[in-house]
Design a protein around this motif. Structure first.
Motif, PDB file in Angstrom:
ATOM      1  N   UNK A 191     115.496  47.792  27.116  1.00 19.63           N
ATOM      2  CA  UNK A 191     114.081  48.167  26.988  1.00 19.63           C
ATOM      3  C   UNK A 191     113.530  47.850  25.604  1.00 19.63           C
ATOM      4  N   UNK A 192     114.424  47.627  24.635  1.00 21.19           N
ATOM      5  CA  UNK A 192     114.000  47.344  23.267  1.00 21.19           C
ATOM      6  C   UNK A 192     113.904  45.848  22.982  1.00 21.19           C
ATOM      7  N   UNK A 193     114.537  45.016  23.818  1.00 23.57           N
ATOM      8  CA  UNK A 193     114.592  43.583  23.558  1.00 23.57           C
ATOM      9  C   UNK A 193     113.321  42.885  24.040  1.00 23.57           C
ATOM     10  N   UNK A 194     112.888  41.850  23.337  1.00 26.93           N
ATOM     11  CA  UNK A 194     111.706  41.090  23.778  1.00 26.93           C
ATOM     12  C   UNK A 194     112.076  40.111  24.894  1.00 26.93           C
ATOM     13  N   UNK A 195     111.469  40.274  26.067  1.00 24.96           N
ATOM     14  CA  UNK A 195     111.748  39.441  27.233  1.00 24.96           C
ATOM     15  C   UNK A 195     110.739  38.299  27.302  1.00 24.96           C
ATOM     16  N   UNK A 196     111.252  37.084  27.442  1.00 26.25           N
ATOM     17  CA  UNK A 196     110.368  35.939  27.501  1.00 26.25           C
ATOM     18  C   UNK A 196     109.857  35.630  28.899  1.00 26.25           C
ATOM     19  N   UNK A 197     110.633  36.038  29.932  1.00 22.65           N
ATOM     20  CA  UNK A 197     110.312  35.626  31.297  1.00 22.65           C
ATOM     21  C   UNK A 197     110.642  36.750  32.273  1.00 22.65           C
ATOM     22  N   UNK A 198     110.404  36.505  33.557  1.00 25.80           N
ATOM     23  CA  UNK A 198     110.664  37.502  34.593  1.00 25.80           C
ATOM     24  C   UNK A 198     112.052  37.274  35.198  1.00 25.80           C
ATOM     25  N   UNK A 199     112.910  38.249  35.068  1.00 28.02           N
ATOM     26  CA  UNK A 199     114.265  38.192  35.600  1.00 28.02           C
ATOM     27  C   UNK A 199     114.670  39.555  36.148  1.00 28.02           C
ATOM     28  N   UNK A 200     115.549  39.544  37.143  1.00 30.81           N
ATOM     29  CA  UNK A 200     116.309  40.729  37.518  1.00 30.81           C
ATOM     30  C   UNK A 200     117.612  40.732  36.738  1.00 30.81           C
ATOM     31  N   UNK A 201     118.053  41.930  36.359  1.00 32.37           N
ATOM     32  CA  UNK A 201     119.365  42.113  35.750  1.00 32.37           C
ATOM     33  C   UNK A 201     120.136  43.089  36.624  1.00 32.37           C
ATOM     34  N   UNK A 202     121.204  42.632  37.257  1.00 32.45           N
ATOM     35  CA  UNK A 202     122.036  43.511  38.071  1.00 32.45           C
ATOM     36  C   UNK A 202     123.201  44.005  37.212  1.00 32.45           C
ATOM     37  N   UNK A 203     123.517  45.301  37.358  1.00 28.07           N
ATOM     38  CA  UNK A 203     124.546  45.907  36.504  1.00 28.07           C
ATOM     39  C   UNK A 203     125.393  46.905  37.282  1.00 28.07           C
ATOM     40  N   UNK A 204     126.636  47.052  36.851  1.00 32.69           N
ATOM     41  CA  UNK A 204     127.495  48.149  37.277  1.00 32.69           C
ATOM     42  C   UNK A 204     128.465  48.436  36.138  1.00 32.69           C
ATOM     43  N   UNK A 205     129.202  49.546  36.262  1.00 29.12           N
ATOM     44  CA  UNK A 205     130.191  49.875  35.238  1.00 29.12           C
ATOM     45  C   UNK A 205     131.314  50.689  35.874  1.00 29.12           C
ATOM     46  N   UNK A 206     132.186  51.265  35.053  1.00 35.13           N
ATOM     47  CA  UNK A 206     133.354  51.959  35.593  1.00 35.13           C
ATOM     48  C   UNK A 206     133.008  53.275  36.283  1.00 35.13           C
ATOM     49  N   UNK A 207     131.799  53.750  36.125  1.00 33.04           N
ATOM     50  CA  UNK A 207     131.386  54.968  36.813  1.00 33.04           C
ATOM     51  C   UNK A 207     131.138  54.713  38.300  1.00 33.04           C
ATOM     52  N   UNK A 208     130.978  53.452  38.673  1.00 34.29           N
ATOM     53  CA  UNK A 208     130.659  53.107  40.045  1.00 34.29           C
ATOM     54  C   UNK A 208     129.173  53.018  40.309  1.00 34.29           C
ATOM     55  N   UNK A 209     128.348  53.440  39.363  1.00 36.63           N
ATOM     56  CA  UNK A 209     126.905  53.314  39.531  1.00 36.63           C
ATOM     57  C   UNK A 209     126.501  51.840  39.478  1.00 36.63           C
ATOM     58  N   UNK A 210     125.398  51.529  40.157  1.00 40.26           N
ATOM     59  CA  UNK A 210     124.888  50.164  40.146  1.00 40.26           C
ATOM     60  C   UNK A 210     123.367  50.213  40.130  1.00 40.26           C
ATOM     61  N   UNK A 211     122.758  49.229  39.483  1.00 37.13           N
ATOM     62  CA  UNK A 211     121.296  49.217  39.375  1.00 37.13           C
ATOM     63  C   UNK A 211     120.791  47.815  39.144  1.00 37.13           C
ATOM     64  N   UNK A 212     119.497  47.662  39.336  1.00 35.39           N
ATOM     65  CA  UNK A 212     118.783  46.436  39.006  1.00 35.39           C
ATOM     66  C   UNK A 212     117.649  46.793  38.054  1.00 35.39           C
ATOM     67  N   UNK A 213     117.533  46.061  36.970  1.00 32.81           N
ATOM     68  CA  UNK A 213     116.379  46.164  36.085  1.00 32.81           C
ATOM     69  C   UNK A 213     115.469  44.982  36.391  1.00 32.81           C
ATOM     70  N   UNK A 214     114.268  45.272  36.901  1.00 32.94           N
ATOM     71  CA  UNK A 214     113.256  44.250  37.103  1.00 32.94           C
ATOM     72  C   UNK A 214     112.480  44.120  35.797  1.00 32.94           C
ATOM     73  N   UNK A 215     112.600  42.966  35.159  1.00 34.01           N
ATOM     74  CA  UNK A 215     112.081  42.835  33.795  1.00 34.01           C
ATOM     75  C   UNK A 215     111.087  41.687  33.677  1.00 34.01           C
ATOM     76  N   UNK A 216     109.983  41.977  33.024  1.00 39.90           N
ATOM     77  CA  UNK A 216     108.990  40.974  32.650  1.00 39.90           C
ATOM     78  C   UNK A 216     108.715  41.140  31.160  1.00 39.90           C
ATOM     79  N   UNK A 217     107.954  40.225  30.546  1.00 38.87           N
ATOM     80  CA  UNK A 217     107.612  40.421  29.137  1.00 38.87           C
ATOM     81  C   UNK A 217     106.816  41.701  28.876  1.00 38.87           C
ATOM     82  N   UNK A 218     106.142  42.204  29.893  1.00 41.86           N
ATOM     83  CA  UNK A 218     105.275  43.367  29.693  1.00 41.86           C
ATOM     84  C   UNK A 218     105.982  44.702  29.938  1.00 41.86           C
TER      85      UNK A 218
END
Length: 344
Positions: A191-218
């Motif tokens: 949320x702190x990084x400057x995004x140049x374009x529109x991308x999804x970021x898919x993530x998971x970790x050892x907790x088993x949780x999973x999520x998608x961050x829908x990110x645009x420059x705005x």
């Protein structure tokens, strides 16, 4: 008769300070195809180098040190290296990616063109960051990867028409892997990084949780899913307007992945569903920048990675634990085959 082309991916092991890692990688780049270098310079001709340098100094000084090492090793000005490899205000052609997270596995196909593919699987063990394994883009960036804490992150192109000054997704993935140990830390940093374009970021970790961050420059919108399915379009009401006009292919892939949920796939079964050359998730339109180049399964609880290059590839498993313990003998290359004949 099918005519296959060989696809070779170099396996890279870099260790030490970020400056030393930059120096190590510069030796590879000395033999880079000059055509690819020329293309990179064209794609980055609008890059604001001074702004990129300031933002890297603030958000990721380690990567700036890595580029300083690259510059020295390549005998190029630092500004040129930042322009080419930082991922700041660079426009790439459309690409595709499909990800499925279930039963502790993150399985993914990366679809693009061999012409702009680094073809590098990088094992990295920096002194001042988390060790990781992942496929690189523009040397510095990562298309997907997993770090020693079990955080897994992958990118999914959505749209480059809604753009602003900021980093391309591969640089953002690399920063998250180097600096974050879990989803919570990754959400705060992204949320702190400057995004140049529109991308999804898919993530998971050892907790088993999973999520998608829908990110645009705005703005960025987070949605948790488990099982998780992610392709190349936004789904939340706040972000849908930033999709490309034609997303039928992305919708179709997601629908197919949804059908896999009830199969309750284990690691190798998930790999086969993605890597099979006849799978609805495997594409061969390489000249149109939409051909499957690699299949990867990250297993954060085990810290293991299953990799296949091209189609119908014999899977190879790597242990990140063994790598950290210096008990892993890495091959120099991974080989696969692609069939660009069936293009439209």
């Amino acid at each position: 008769m099918q005519l296959f082309e060989e696809l070779i991916v170099n396996v890279i092991d870099v260790r030490g300070s970020y400056y030393e890692i930059g120096l190590q990688q510069s030796q590879e780049l000395l033999s880079i195809d000059q055509t690819q270098e020329k293309l990179l310079l064209e794609l980055t001709n609008k890059s604001n180098v001074q702004m990129a340098k300031q933002l890297l100094q603030f958000h990721s000084p380690n990567l700036l040190q890595e580029m300083e090492g690259l510059a020295i090793g390549l005998a190029k000005p630092l500004d040129t290296v930042i322009k080419m490899y930082s991922g700041y205000t660079i426009t790439f052609p459309d690409m595709g990616c499909t990800t499925f997270v279930q039963n502790g596995n993150y399985v993914r196909n990366y679809d693009f063109s061999p012409a702009l593919y680094d073809a590098r699987l990088v094992f990295s063990n920096p002194i001042n960051g988390y060790a990781s394994i992942g496929f690189s883009q523009q040397i510095i960036g990562r298309l997907d990867g997993m770090n020693e804490c079990g955080l897994v992150v992958g990118l999914h192109f959505v749209n480059n028409e809604c753009n602003d000054e900021g980093f391309i997704a591969s640089t953002i993935v690399r920063i998250l892997l180097e600096q974050c140990k879990n989803i919570e830390e990754a959400l705060e940093l992204i949320s702190e990084l400057p995004h140049g374009y529109c991308y999804n970021y898919s993530m998971t970790d050892q907790s088993g949780k999973a999520l998608v961050v829908e990110a645009s420059p705005q703005k960025q919108v987070t949605k948790y899913e488990n099982p998780l399915m992610c392709t190349n379009h936004f789904e939340t009401p706040a972000m849908k307007e930033k999709n490309k006009k034609i997303i039928e292919g992305s919708l179709k892939r997601k629908q197919y992945v949804k059908s896999l949920i009830e199969k309750n796939l284990n690691t190798m079964a998930a790999y086969q569903h993605f890597n099979n050359g006849n799978s609805p998730l495997f594409f061969k339109h390489y000249k149109e920048y939409f051909g499957t180049l690699h299949t990867v399964v990250y297993s954060p609880m085990l810290l293991e990675v299953v990799v296949g290059i091209g189609e119908d590839s014999e899977p190879i498993t790597f242990s990140l634990k063994d790598y950290l313990n210096e008990a892993l003998t890495l091959p120099k290359t991974l080989k696969g085959r692609i069939n660009p004949v069936n293009e439209v």
